[in-house]
Design an enzyme around this catalytic site. Structure first.
Site, PDB file in Angstrom:
ATOM      1  N   HIS A  17      25.085  14.388   4.096  1.00 53.18           N
ATOM      2  CA  HIS A  17      24.680  15.447   3.190  1.00 53.18           C
ATOM      3  C   HIS A  17      23.413  16.212   3.844  1.00 53.18           C
ATOM      4  O   HIS A  17      23.210  17.399   3.967  1.00 53.18           O
ATOM      5  CB  HIS A  17      23.930  14.913   1.968  1.00 53.18           C
ATOM      6  CG  HIS A  17      25.017  14.469   1.121  1.00 53.18           C
ATOM      7  ND1 HIS A  17      24.881  13.048   0.419  1.00 53.18           N
ATOM      8  CD2 HIS A  17      26.253  14.849   0.672  1.00 53.18           C
ATOM      9  CE1 HIS A  17      26.119  12.763  -0.155  1.00 53.18           C
ATOM     10  NE2 HIS A  17      26.731  13.800  -0.302  1.00 53.18           N
ATOM     11  N   LYS A  41      30.361   9.120 -14.562  1.00 45.90           N
ATOM     12  CA  LYS A  41      30.928   8.312 -13.151  1.00 45.90           C
ATOM     13  C   LYS A  41      30.334   7.037 -13.087  1.00 45.90           C
ATOM     14  O   LYS A  41      30.539   6.480 -11.890  1.00 45.90           O
ATOM     15  CB  LYS A  41      30.634   9.399 -12.017  1.00 45.90           C
ATOM     16  CG  LYS A  41      31.784  10.152 -12.171  1.00 45.90           C
ATOM     17  CD  LYS A  41      31.598  11.095 -10.434  1.00 45.90           C
ATOM     18  CE  LYS A  41      31.833  10.246  -9.236  1.00 45.90           C
ATOM     19  NZ  LYS A  41      31.604  11.091  -8.078  1.00 45.90           N
ATOM     20  N   ARG A  90      34.761  17.269   4.995  1.00 41.77           N
ATOM     21  CA  ARG A  90      35.087  16.512   6.251  1.00 41.77           C
ATOM     22  C   ARG A  90      36.613  16.723   6.556  1.00 41.77           C
ATOM     23  O   ARG A  90      37.105  17.585   7.138  1.00 41.77           O
ATOM     24  CB  ARG A  90      34.962  15.157   5.653  1.00 41.77           C
ATOM     25  CG  ARG A  90      33.310  14.896   5.778  1.00 41.77           C
ATOM     26  CD  ARG A  90      32.947  13.715   4.495  1.00 41.77           C
ATOM     27  NE  ARG A  90      33.854  13.812   3.626  1.00 41.77           N
ATOM     28  CZ  ARG A  90      33.643  13.021   2.509  1.00 41.77           C
ATOM     29  NH1 ARG A  90      32.881  11.888   2.493  1.00 41.77           N
ATOM     30  NH2 ARG A  90      34.146  13.270   1.390  1.00 41.77           N
ATOM     31  N   SER A 128      29.087   8.842   0.294  1.00 44.25           N
ATOM     32  CA  SER A 128      28.288   8.205  -0.378  1.00 44.25           C
ATOM     33  C   SER A 128      28.992   6.615  -1.006  1.00 44.25           C
ATOM     34  O   SER A 128      28.271   5.515  -1.115  1.00 44.25           O
ATOM     35  CB  SER A 128      27.895   8.766  -2.013  1.00 44.25           C
ATOM     36  OG  SER A 128      26.986   9.750  -1.426  1.00 44.25           O
TER      37      SER A 128
HETATM   38  O1  PNS Z   1      29.462  14.961  -5.086  1.00 41.81           O
HETATM   39  P1  PNS Z   1      30.496  15.250  -5.868  1.00 41.81           P
HETATM   40  O2  PNS Z   1      30.686  14.287  -7.011  1.00 41.81           O
HETATM   41  O3  PNS Z   1      31.956  15.580  -5.229  1.00 41.81           O
HETATM   42  O4  PNS Z   1      30.203  16.449  -6.636  1.00 41.81           O
HETATM   43  C1  PNS Z   1      31.035  17.183  -7.668  1.00 41.81           C
HETATM   44  C2  PNS Z   1      30.170  18.264  -8.592  1.00 41.81           C
HETATM   45  C3  PNS Z   1      28.812  17.427  -9.170  1.00 41.81           C
HETATM   46  C4  PNS Z   1      29.786  19.403  -7.478  1.00 41.81           C
HETATM   47  C5  PNS Z   1      31.148  18.820  -9.757  1.00 41.81           C
HETATM   48  O5  PNS Z   1      31.744  17.646 -10.407  1.00 41.81           O
HETATM   49  C6  PNS Z   1      30.375  19.886 -10.568  1.00 41.81           C
HETATM   50  O6  PNS Z   1      30.225  20.931 -10.200  1.00 41.81           O
HETATM   51  N1  PNS Z   1      30.186  19.329 -11.651  1.00 41.81           N
HETATM   52  C7  PNS Z   1      29.603  20.218 -12.974  1.00 41.81           C
HETATM   53  C8  PNS Z   1      30.421  20.556 -13.986  1.00 41.81           C
HETATM   54  C9  PNS Z   1      31.416  21.742 -13.589  1.00 41.81           C
HETATM   55  O7  PNS Z   1      31.025  22.915 -13.266  1.00 41.81           O
HETATM   56  N2  PNS Z   1      32.710  21.403 -13.407  1.00 41.81           N
HETATM   57  C10 PNS Z   1      33.505  22.485 -13.037  1.00 41.81           C
HETATM   58  C11 PNS Z   1      33.705  22.615 -11.622  1.00 41.81           C
HETATM   59  S1  PNS Z   1      35.425  22.569 -11.038  1.00 41.81           S
END
Ligand code: PNS
Length: 159
Positions: A17, A41, A90, A128
């Site tokens: 990150h 989660k 990645r 992570s």
């Molecule tokens: O590190 P991650 O868990 O892959 O991140 C995912 C994240 C937090 C970026 C995504 O789940 C998110 O944007 N969540 C907020 C809710 C939202 O806006 N969902 C619609 C996007 S598809």
């Protein structure tokens, strides 16, 4: 002022990150690392802990700030007057999920662009969840996570 938001769960923030944040901060005036609450989660670290760790890990980085967000990402991005969402890519394994997320966000907020950064090859396999698994098993973590996270993981698993 070109401002970008780099969202994620950051459970916990890794060297992969940080590599993406550094690359993004060369192209944008400000990068907001946005730590999603995502308690559904069952994260290892609480929202507050993840924000704190991301803040400490990026403390020396100019143009970078850390904030928490809950709810829709596009609402947060708009509220900060940012035009760009940053994600790291990645291997191909990330592609389906990222593609779906980027297109959903475009549907929700057509004025925002998602920009993908490739990390250094040495972090291609890093995640992570791998860091959490290594920590749980007592593995060496310093090649994968910043020192504040290594210490926090040691404290977490010594309990
Ligand atoms: O590190 P991650 O868990 O892959 O991140 C995912 C994240 C937090 C970026 C995504 O789940 C998110 O944007 N969540 C907020 C809710 C939202 O806006 N969902 C619609 C996007 S598809």
């Amino acid at each position: 002022m070109k401002r970008a938001v780099y969202p994620g769960s950051f459970d916990p923030i890794t060297l992969g990150h940080l590599d993406i944040i550094e690359r993004a901060s060369r192209l944008f005036d400000e990068v907001i690392v946005a730590v999603a609450r995502r308690e559904e989660k069952n994260p290892l670290f609480s929202w507050e802990e993840r924000i704190e760790l991301a803040g400490q890990a990026t403390a020396g980085m100019e143009r970078v700030k850390v904030e928490g967000f809950d709810g829709l990402l596009v609402d947060f991005v708009r509220s900060r007057n940012a035009g760009t969402i940053i994600r790291g890519l990645r291997a191909v394994m990330d592609f389906d999920y990222e593609f779906q997320m980027a297109l959903t966000n475009r549907k929700l907020a057509g004025e925002l662009e998602t920009v993908f950064f490739l990390p250094s090859e040495k972090y291609f396999y890093l995640s992570s969840s791998l860091v959490r698994e290594l920590a749980r098993a007592g593995g060496e973590l310093s090649c994968f996570a910043p020192p504040v996270v290594v210490e926090a993981l040691k404290r977490k698993f010594s309990r």
